[in-house]
Design an enzyme around this catalytic site. Structure first.
Site, short mmCIF file in Angstrom:
data_model
loop_
_atom_site.label_atom_id
_atom_site.label_comp_id
_atom_site.label_asym_id
_atom_site.label_seq_id
_atom_site.Cartn_x
_atom_site.Cartn_y
_atom_site.Cartn_z
N ASP A 1 0.77 -0.89 0.01
CA ASP A 1 -0.09 0.00 0.06
C ASP A 1 1.16 0.98 -0.27
OD1 ASP A 1 -2.20 1.41 -0.14
OD2 ASP A 1 -3.57 0.81 1.18
C1 NOJ Z 1 -4.11 3.87 -0.15
C2 NOJ Z 1 -5.24 3.30 -0.08
O1 NOJ Z 1 -5.18 2.79 1.14
C3 NOJ Z 1 -5.18 1.91 -0.96
O2 NOJ Z 1 -6.50 1.21 -0.89
C4 NOJ Z 1 -5.21 2.73 -2.19
O3 NOJ Z 1 -5.04 1.92 -3.63
C5 NOJ Z 1 -3.97 3.53 -2.42
N1 NOJ Z 1 -4.00 4.17 -1.34
C6 NOJ Z 1 -3.71 4.41 -3.79
O4 NOJ Z 1 -4.20 5.61 -3.91
#
Ligand code: NOJ
Length: 741
Positions: A280
């Site tokens: 993430d």
């Molecule tokens: C953080 C989020 O937790 C995740 O779900 C998302 O895909 C990414 N950022 C990218 O935006």
């Protein structure tokens, strides 16, 4: 490496004769040509400069890094022209390895569908799959290869802002929805030009953060992990999901990004996952904050060792992996494995044959202006609206009403209907939304007089607008009041300790009820809210969540009965935050509560009911359904046999409509304690007025199994209760059977 030599190999790797070779052989040929720096480059993902969905790191040399093969993927690149121009840069690199473009296409691209939690309320797998399909058709035409969805985290705590992004609290329903969404995104064949690669997230148990604070720790038993939280991931994988994203949380002290048990033992080991795992946003470097790694170098070591293949925005791999290899801490084979997984997807998507395959201005124009997409969004939105209350059949409204007062801070705004995780594509009309006001205008005829007053803001304590609202209410035959959350009150990093309807909105309702006029309340929200005043006093309530581009039309369809609501809550709605976590499939305990007033040494609260305001699976219709004639093909059977269950449903009301018939089981005695009931099947049936249909369910060993203390998925002989009902708390028919050896 000598230029001519490289050229020869590349020509061979991508040539026509090479196409006869398997994608994995092609990956090997490319891998042989790559320097260590280029390999690490494939594991590196950056954000584009225009839009950020996390804490941005300024990087002024993205173009230079892409040209020198140091970047494998970009996220947040919107529009076909922009994806094409970044791909052009990658085509100037030595090996011309195409970039992958990832995007949070969570509930639609241009055409915004209801938030996923709302879609889950439809219990309509075909419609949910279609919503993901439409999103994929639109996003892929812009050159997006990869959506960071579906989010399949089970969530039992509505304070967590990200409940809006998942399918709610139930593992069975959540698993089916996970599979449907993956199929919708990835289309008929992986690599089709109108499909995107799915990314199942967040692996794992992110929804169980302590206190529902986003990014917080998770502490849970293996049994709960396997029984409740992992199955939707497995279902998504079984549906063909090509990639996974890990999560920000630690689980039992080990951050998911550095968690080898989750990523290597379970996902890539036991489950045999052949795709790749992306971290993430920044979660590799965050291993330092967790106190799991001393510095970024150790963080990169932990993450790659644990099976995180691609680094989203941390730069930890870029800055440390080469050194880790040189220091002999990380074998190059580990890097090769990660690169191989990513290149394989690039080959399977067809990007090596045509890096611009997806970015297509003409196709994009067509895909982003397709009337069938709008129709699908409208239908999905209507299917997502839950009728919570309808005293004296106030709804549906007559189209012949003379005057309607439409009041509230959410009547006229456009974007509020989109909810969190909407997308604004540069150069594309971002006001492509039907407001609730416009939806009502579209619906009623010229003889109906529509009056509007905002009444109050979503937040704040000003009641200055009440007088005007009361004034128009007094002139109306019926009042519709639209209240709830602002769209940025649920979503990532939007956890709330207080989940009541903000500001003075419920005071406004009180003032309107005092006029004596009938009031229909629309509750707009990204989560289950606590709204006891409304629930107890408003005669009619529609829970409208955030419904997307077609919100206004869909709401009007339901208000006037052009669509008879059939949605059922995918999460339990508490009476008070004091009850949270509250979910229907709890254990019985040794001292189960007997009533809301008897607290003598039992598992209850002395100051609060243990019952929810609205239970899981609950939702009304404009018609009524009778359940009868529950029949079991046998009352004793072995685990090799299948039990056939049938039940008759009759539409006894005045409107045609759909009912979600729910089947729950209870395993009465086990080697571990088991829930008082678990959803094991459901069917959504359409019935004309007076019509009856016989519904059949099959119960096999799979539906009777659970993870035992050895984490083996199996059933145990013994007695089971079978319950068929209209919600988890509205069981209409019951029987029992015995599983024998
Ligand atoms: C953080 C989020 O937790 C995740 O779900 C998302 O895909 C990414 N950022 C990218 O935006």
């Amino acid at each position: 490496m000598h230029k001519i030599f490289v050229l020869f190999f590349l020509t061979f790797a991508f040539s026509v004769s090479a196409q006869k070779r398997t994608n994995s052989q092609k990956v090997d040929s490319v891998l042989k040509l790559m320097t260590l720096e280029e390999k690490v480059g494939q594991l590196n993902q950056y954000n584009d400069n225009n839009l950020a969905t996390g804490p941005v790191t300024i990087d002024n040399d993205k173009i230079g890094q892409i040209k020198s093969g140091q970047v494998g993927s970009l996220l947040n690149v919107l529009g076909s022209e922009r994806t094409r121009s970044w791909q052009n840069v990658a085509m100037q690199s030595r090996l011309k390895i195409p970039l992958l473009f990832g995007q949070d296409v969570v509930h639609g691209y241009k055409t915004t569908f209801p938030i996923p939690l709302a879609e889950a309320a439809s219990w309509d797998l075909d419609a949910i799959q279609l919503a993901a399909r439409v999103a994929a058709v639109e996003a892929s035409a812009s050159g997006i290869h990869w959506t960071f969805a579906p989010m399949v985290d089970i969530a039992r705590d509505p304070r967590w802002g990200r409940v809006m992004e998942g399918a709610g609290e139930d593992t069975y329903l959540g698993s089916l929805i996970a599979g449907a969404r993956v199929k919708g995104f990835q289309g008929a064949h992986f690599g089709d030009t109108n499909a995107v690669m799915a990314c199942v997230k967040h692996f794992a148990a992110y929804g169980a953060a302590v206190g529902a604070r986003d990014y917080n720790s998770v502490d849970m038993s293996d049994r709960q992990l396997w029984e409740i939280y992992l199955p939707p991931f497995k279902a998504a994988l079984d549906a063909g999901a090509a990639s996974f994203m890990n999560s920000f949380n630690d689980i039992n002290g080990v951050p998911a990004t550095g968690n080898s048990y989750l990523q290597r033992t379970i996902l890539k080991g036991k489950w045999g996952f052949k795709g790749f795992v992306v971290s993430d946003w920044g979660s590799i470097n965050e291993l330092v904050n967790h106190g799991f790694a001393k510095n970024d170098y150790e963080a990169a070591f932990s993450a790659i060792t644990a099976g995180s293949d691609m680094d989203m925005e941390s730069r930890s791999y870029k800055n440390n992996l080469e050194q880790l290899v040189k220091d002999k801490k990380v074998p190059v084979a580990l890097i090769d494995d990660a690169v191989r997984r990513i290149l394989l997807k690039k080959f399977e998507l067809g990007l090596f044959d045509n890096p611009y395959k997806f970015s297509n201005v003409e196709r994009e124009k067509l895909a982003l202006n397709n009337a069938s997409h709008t129709a699908a969004a409208r239908s999905m939105a209507a299917k997502s609206i839950v009728l919570l209350k309808n005293e004296n059949n106030l709804l549906p409204l007559s189209k012949q009403l003379k005057t309607i007062a439409f009041i509230g801070p959410l009547v006229k705004p456009l974007k509020q209907n989109k909810g969190f995780w909407d997308i604004e594509i540069p150069g594309v009309d971002s006001n492509f939304i039907v407001s609730q006001w416009e939806g009502l205008q579209n619906k009623v005829g010229a003889t109906t007089n529509l009056l509007f007053a905002q009444g109050c803001e979503i937040e704040g304590d000003s009641k200055a607008g009440f007088a005007e609202a009361i004034n128009i209410a007094l002139q109306a035959d019926v009042v519709i009041l639209s209240i709830g959350e602002r769209r940025d009150m649920s979503g990532e990093a939007k956890s709330k300790a207080n989940i009541t309807i903000p500001g003075v909105q419920e005071d406004l309702l009180k003032a309107l009820l005092a006029t004596g006029k009938p009031v229909v309340v629309l509750v707009n929200a990204g989560r289950p809210l606590v709204f006891n005043y409304t629930a107890d006093n408003a005669p009619a309530i529609l829970y409208t969540w955030w419904l997307g581009s077609e919100a206004g039309n869909a709401i009007a369809d339901v208000l006037f009965g052009d669509y008879n609501p059939a949605a059922k809550l995918p999460m339990t709605f508490p009476v008070s935050v004091g009850q949270i976590p509250i979910y229907y499939n709890h254990f019985n305990t040794g001292r189960p509560a007997v009533s809301d007033t008897n607290h003598i040494y039992n598992s209850s609260y002395i100051d609060l009911s243990i019952h929810p305001k609205f239970p899981f699976g609950f939702g009304l219709s404009y018609t009524s359904f009778e359940y009868s004639d529950l029949k079991l093909s046998k009352h004793q059977f072995t685990k090799k046999e299948t039990l056939e269950v049938s039940v008759t449903i009759t539409n006894t009301g005045k409107y045609a409509g759909e009912e979600v018939v729910q089947l729950y089981l209870r395993d009465k005695v086990g080697s571990l304690v088991l829930p008082v009931k678990s959803l094991k099947d459901f069917k959504k049936v359409f019935l004309n007025v007076g019509e009856s249909k016989k519904i059949k369910f099959l119960i096999n060993n799979e539906k009777l199994s659970f993870y035992n203390a050895k984490l083996v998925w199996d059933s145990e002989p013994g007695d089971f209760d079978i319950m068929i009902g209209a919600s988890s708390a509205d069981i209409r028919l019951k029987d029992s059977f015995e599983l024998i050896k």
